[in-house]
Design an enzyme around this catalytic site. Structure first.
Site, PDB file in Angstrom:
ATOM      1  N   HIS A  67       1.166  -1.481   0.227  1.00 28.06           N
ATOM      2  CA  HIS A  67      -0.123  -0.111   0.327  1.00 28.06           C
ATOM      3  C   HIS A  67       0.798   1.049  -0.125  1.00 28.06           C
ATOM      4  O   HIS A  67       1.578   1.482   0.499  1.00 28.06           O
ATOM      5  CB  HIS A  67      -1.299  -0.214   1.297  1.00 28.06           C
ATOM      6  CG  HIS A  67      -2.081  -0.874   0.649  1.00 28.06           C
ATOM      7  ND1 HIS A  67      -3.024  -0.556   1.650  1.00 28.06           N
ATOM      8  CD2 HIS A  67      -2.585  -1.621   0.081  1.00 28.06           C
ATOM      9  CE1 HIS A  67      -3.903  -0.924   1.040  1.00 28.06           C
ATOM     10  NE2 HIS A  67      -3.787  -1.896   0.341  1.00 28.06           N
TER      11      HIS A  67
ATOM     12  N   CYS B 171      -8.114  -0.960   3.651  1.00 27.15           N
ATOM     13  CA  CYS B 171      -8.916  -1.544   3.923  1.00 27.15           C
ATOM     14  C   CYS B 171      -9.630  -1.173   5.441  1.00 27.15           C
ATOM     15  O   CYS B 171      -9.639  -0.231   6.465  1.00 27.15           O
ATOM     16  CB  CYS B 171      -7.586  -2.509   4.944  1.00 27.15           C
ATOM     17  SG  CYS B 171      -8.522  -3.734   6.276  1.00 27.15           S
TER      18      CYS B 171
END
Lengths: 306, 306
Positions: free
Chosen positions: A212, A243
């Site tokens: 990420h 998330c």
């Protein structure tokens, strides 16, 4: 260094899962087709999760079947349990991934499974796959989520990751992925964990990373992973996604920028960047108002881009 | 790998030079003080250029004198010619940099100097420095601008860079910097050019890189440079800045994100990131409405940040 990598586009799963809006199935199909035509050869099209909890991914089976019509496209989906795995095999995925969170707190929050329960599920799925006729057996990846840190637990120790890597292999996964679910990884920790996981699980078992860009380190981490021999890199068009169980953990690596970096380094991705950038239109059409990111699309390809 | 690097904050020069507004001198001073108190130990405070062309930098002499009151702060300024160098010595800079653009087109546009004229200027400045009493002699860096590509000329060949590197050393600079003025560099080209420039100029002569984040590769390029042994990294608070003569080439590396990356890797920058992030207030105060960037300030420091 290897001269070729595989970009694994996770936008239709990791991206859409974290958007408020629901992209219409027809737009998703055109997006998948557009990605394929741009040269993308692996797409995570969805997750076999309860449609009530994730209405954004309710059409995963239909998308798997559609994506499988493109002969050389690898079609991936996530499965959190045996029920999901059955549906994934039924739909005909190339590969399915089980997301095992190294942070047990995150695992309980995200999957409602303790580590023991998760490993039991993995073993049951591995048996299910073994019971299939050979031509129906998908590949099976154990994705080690929060491997570089967790917004809830904070630091994740390497030995926790390694113990679960071993347990996943024992439970029957074909390969492992290392996921920086919340973006806490840095080039040093990425290098270190790849090396150590390979020592434990075998070099050929650790093929992919899911990184990420929460702190802007996504491409630096991808570079480190590439230099450690990783060949498969997850990313999301326009940087969609994050998330939901990890507050503040938005931001997959932007596929456009990752293709740009590797191609500029002379590493083949197989992706036509102009064609890929045009696919951003599907995001605008299917998720109006949703923010999309990327330096390369904003700056425009430079004169020297090959 | 070395465990310590020096962050060279170029916001007050490269950043402000490319903003429409003019930051009041008093705010600049508080910003410089804030940066110093946050642990920054090298700041490029301005450029000795005609105030008519660059009103944003008209107070450079005053800022050099102010910044020099912080005993262990390295105070840098750019000088495009002998006149600027005289003013810089007068003001008392620690080090001055001459920006020689490897793209001759860019050099003519930016400095109104051909390569021959630029090298003559460099030699004249080196003589001027040699004529000073020892305690008044600043360091002198030749900054190779557009070393990784140029928005006007496109590709810049490595041998062009190396030839000019040799000429700068012959003309009397103490060290060389490699500048990715328009952000065309990639980790492979960064590694390659650092190695080759060192072969030509000597290992100890190539100490710093000035990298941009135009295509999002800033930190990946910084990582590559670090692994090649570079110890000094330019960046700009909030990512202010770019290059006025290179259309579309905005975007220095964001200092906050670079400090974050190195500190997470266990590489000391000496900078307190919380205190540095607070200095963004000076940008808001002195340049209201000017966009500032950075992943780390937006995401907030993670639990595991040391």
């Amino acid at each position: 260094m290897h001269k070729k990598i595989l970009i694994s586009e996770v936008g239709p799963r990791d991206g859409l899962q974290n958007c408020k809006g629901v992209m219409p199935t027809e737009v998703k199909k055109r997006w998948i087709k557009g990605l394929y035509e741009a040269g993308v050869r692996e797409i995570e099209v969805g997750s076999f999760v309860p449609p009530k909890l994730f209405p954004q991914l309710a059409d995963t089976a239909e998308l798997v079947e559609y994506a499988k019509t493109f002969a050389d496209l690898r079609v991936l989906a996530l499965v959190p349990n045996l029920r999901g795995a059955k549906a994934a095999i039924e739909a005909g995925v190339t590969s399915m991934g089980f997301p095992l969170s190294v942070s047990e707190t995150h695992s309980e929050k995200n999957l409602r499974q303790t580590h023991d329960q998760a490993i039991e599920n993995v073993a049951a799925i591995a048996s299910l796959i073994a019971d299939q006729p050979k031509e129906k057996r998908p590949e099976f990846e154990g994705a080690l989520s929060t491997a570089f840190g967790c917004t809830i637990e904070g630091e994740i120790r390497e030995d926790q990751v390694l113990r679960l890597a071993e347990r996943l292999i024992e439970a029957g996964v074909d390969e492992l992925g290392l996921s920086d679910t919340v973006g806490y990884g840095n080039p040093k920790s990425v290098r270190s964990l790849i090396r150590k996981t390979r020592e434990v699980a075998g070099d050929d078992k650790v093929k992919s990373v899911h990184l990420h860009n929460t702190y802007g380190l996504g491409l630096a981490n991808a570079l480190a992973a590439y230099e450690e021999g990783i060949k498969v890199f997850d990313s999301s068009q326009g940087g969609l996604g994050g998330c939901p169980a990890s507050p503040g953990a938005s931001g997959n690596i932007v596929t456009e920028d990752m293709v740009y970096m590797f191609e500029m380094m002379g590493v083949e991705t197989g992706v036509d960047l102009d064609a890929l950038i045009k696919c951003r239109d599907y995001l605008a059409e299917g998720l109006p108002g949703e923010p999309v990111y990327g330096f390369t699309p904003n700056a425009g390809l430079p004169k020297i881009y090959r």
